[in-house]
Design a protein around this motif. Sequence first.
Motif, PDB file in Angstrom:
ATOM      1  N   GLY A   1       0.833  -1.199   0.000  1.00 35.49           N
ATOM      2  CA  GLY A   1       0.000   0.000   0.000  1.00 35.49           C
ATOM      3  C   GLY A   1       0.862   1.242   0.000  1.00 35.49           C
ATOM      4  O   GLY A   1       1.653   1.455   0.919  1.00 35.49           O
ATOM      5  N   SER A   2       0.725   2.050  -1.043  1.00 34.96           N
ATOM      6  CA  SER A   2       1.563   3.250  -1.181  1.00 34.96           C
ATOM      7  C   SER A   2       0.751   4.529  -0.995  1.00 34.96           C
ATOM      8  O   SER A   2       1.151   5.592  -1.461  1.00 34.96           O
ATOM      9  CB  SER A   2       2.236   3.265  -2.554  1.00 34.96           C
ATOM     10  N   GLY A   3      -0.393   4.411  -0.323  1.00 34.82           N
ATOM     11  CA  GLY A   3      -1.211   5.584  -0.037  1.00 34.82           C
ATOM     12  C   GLY A   3      -0.623   6.402   1.090  1.00 34.82           C
ATOM     13  O   GLY A   3       0.587   6.356   1.357  1.00 34.82           O
ATOM     14  N   LEU A   4      -1.461   7.134   1.778  1.00 30.33           N
ATOM     15  CA  LEU A   4      -0.981   8.083   2.786  1.00 30.33           C
ATOM     16  C   LEU A   4      -0.202   7.405   3.904  1.00 30.33           C
ATOM     17  O   LEU A   4       0.895   7.854   4.257  1.00 30.33           O
ATOM     18  CB  LEU A   4      -2.172   8.860   3.355  1.00 30.33           C
TER      19      LEU A   4
ATOM     20  N   ASN B   1       2.488  -1.544  -4.440  1.00 29.36           N
ATOM     21  CA  ASN B   1       1.054  -1.268  -4.586  1.00 29.36           C
ATOM     22  C   ASN B   1       0.495  -2.168  -5.677  1.00 29.36           C
ATOM     23  O   ASN B   1       1.221  -2.943  -6.302  1.00 29.36           O
ATOM     24  CB  ASN B   1       0.793   0.224  -4.873  1.00 29.36           C
ATOM     25  N   SER B   2      -0.807  -2.048  -5.914  1.00 28.40           N
ATOM     26  CA  SER B   2      -1.461  -2.927  -6.884  1.00 28.40           C
ATOM     27  C   SER B   2      -1.103  -2.588  -8.328  1.00 28.40           C
ATOM     28  O   SER B   2      -1.331  -3.394  -9.227  1.00 28.40           O
ATOM     29  CB  SER B   2      -2.980  -2.852  -6.702  1.00 28.40           C
ATOM     30  N   ARG B   3      -0.537  -1.403  -8.551  1.00 31.22           N
ATOM     31  CA  ARG B   3      -0.244  -0.954  -9.925  1.00 31.22           C
ATOM     32  C   ARG B   3       1.157  -1.329 -10.384  1.00 31.22           C
ATOM     33  O   ARG B   3       1.497  -1.122 -11.545  1.00 31.22           O
ATOM     34  CB  ARG B   3      -0.455   0.567 -10.028  1.00 31.22           C
ATOM     35  N   GLY B   4       1.989  -1.838  -9.487  1.00 28.54           N
ATOM     36  CA  GLY B   4       3.304  -2.312  -9.885  1.00 28.54           C
ATOM     37  C   GLY B   4       4.420  -1.320  -9.623  1.00 28.54           C
ATOM     38  O   GLY B   4       4.184  -0.119  -9.416  1.00 28.54           O
ATOM     39  N   PRO B   5       5.677  -1.800  -9.618  1.00 29.11           N
ATOM     40  CA  PRO B   5       6.832  -0.981  -9.267  1.00 29.11           C
ATOM     41  C   PRO B   5       7.020   0.258 -10.139  1.00 29.11           C
ATOM     42  O   PRO B   5       7.465   1.302  -9.638  1.00 29.11           O
ATOM     43  CB  PRO B   5       8.017  -1.947  -9.425  1.00 29.11           C
TER      44      PRO B   5
ATOM     45  N   ASN C   1      -6.897   0.276   1.563  1.00 28.66           N
ATOM     46  CA  ASN C   1      -8.307   0.553   1.833  1.00 28.66           C
ATOM     47  C   ASN C   1      -9.029  -0.744   2.193  1.00 28.66           C
ATOM     48  O   ASN C   1      -8.800  -1.793   1.576  1.00 28.66           O
ATOM     49  CB  ASN C   1      -8.974   1.187   0.611  1.00 28.66           C
ATOM     50  N   TRP C   2      -9.923  -0.655   3.166  1.00 22.41           N
ATOM     51  CA  TRP C   2     -10.547  -1.852   3.736  1.00 22.41           C
ATOM     52  C   TRP C   2     -11.174  -2.749   2.680  1.00 22.41           C
ATOM     53  O   TRP C   2     -10.992  -3.968   2.703  1.00 22.41           O
ATOM     54  CB  TRP C   2     -11.579  -1.432   4.779  1.00 22.41           C
TER      55      TRP C   2
ATOM     56  N   ILE D   1     -13.210   1.108   7.942  1.00 21.38           N
ATOM     57  CA  ILE D   1     -14.025   2.266   7.611  1.00 21.38           C
ATOM     58  C   ILE D   1     -14.106   2.421   6.099  1.00 21.38           C
ATOM     59  O   ILE D   1     -13.247   1.932   5.363  1.00 21.38           O
ATOM     60  CB  ILE D   1     -13.457   3.564   8.217  1.00 21.38           C
ATOM     61  N   GLU D   2     -15.131   3.101   5.675  1.00 20.89           N
ATOM     62  CA  GLU D   2     -15.333   3.372   4.262  1.00 20.89           C
ATOM     63  C   GLU D   2     -14.992   4.825   3.985  1.00 20.89           C
ATOM     64  O   GLU D   2     -15.656   5.732   4.488  1.00 20.89           O
ATOM     65  CB  GLU D   2     -16.784   3.087   3.876  1.00 20.89           C
TER      66      GLU D   2
END
Length: 199
Positions: free
Chosen positions: A7-10, A30-34, A67-68, A93-94
């Motif tokens: 996960g590369s979010g916040l 992350n899910s989009r790749g390196p 994200n959950w 949480i959503e």
Amino acid sequence: MSIGIIGSGLIGSAFARALARAGIEATLSNSRGPDSLKELVGEIGPSIKAGTVQQAASADIVLIAVNWTKLPQALAGLPAWNGRIVINANNAIEAPEFKPFDLKGRLSSEVVGDLVPGAKLVKALNHLPAAQLAADPKAEGGKRILFYSGDDADAKAKVAALFEKLGFFALDLGSLAAGEKMAGFPGGPLVIHNLVKFG
């Protein structure tokens, strides 16, 4: 010990920044790749490299910050956990409404635990905004407090040692059940507070 981040979010990128500040190596994924992370890891620092989710999940300590609703997909098909440590930074949480999911009386860590069978789970990094996690933990003159909880004493000790190495003061809230009650979002009385230990 090797460190991976799923996960590369916040929160994931904030933890990567904290590691980089201390010169600690980690693999961010992350899910989009390196390739999608080249610019971010270049900005964070040389100790952080981009990798696949499978590479990050193979580390000794793995932070999961996804994200959950995306957790089942993000954690599918990964290497066997075999007692490795998972830091669960997820709240049920959503976003962006911060509406809690109905877990039918279960702890969010129990749900995550089912997705990482065989892992030693530690709940942490879910109670502070990402900006405070990424910031200098000694900026206020003391040490910013990071809460953690878990049911495995050895796993908790290793996570606490890592947090201390990053400059934080690690505070044990006890079992997963106790920790989630105190620092789970929403509702936990310790959530969001930027607490600092002096002395």
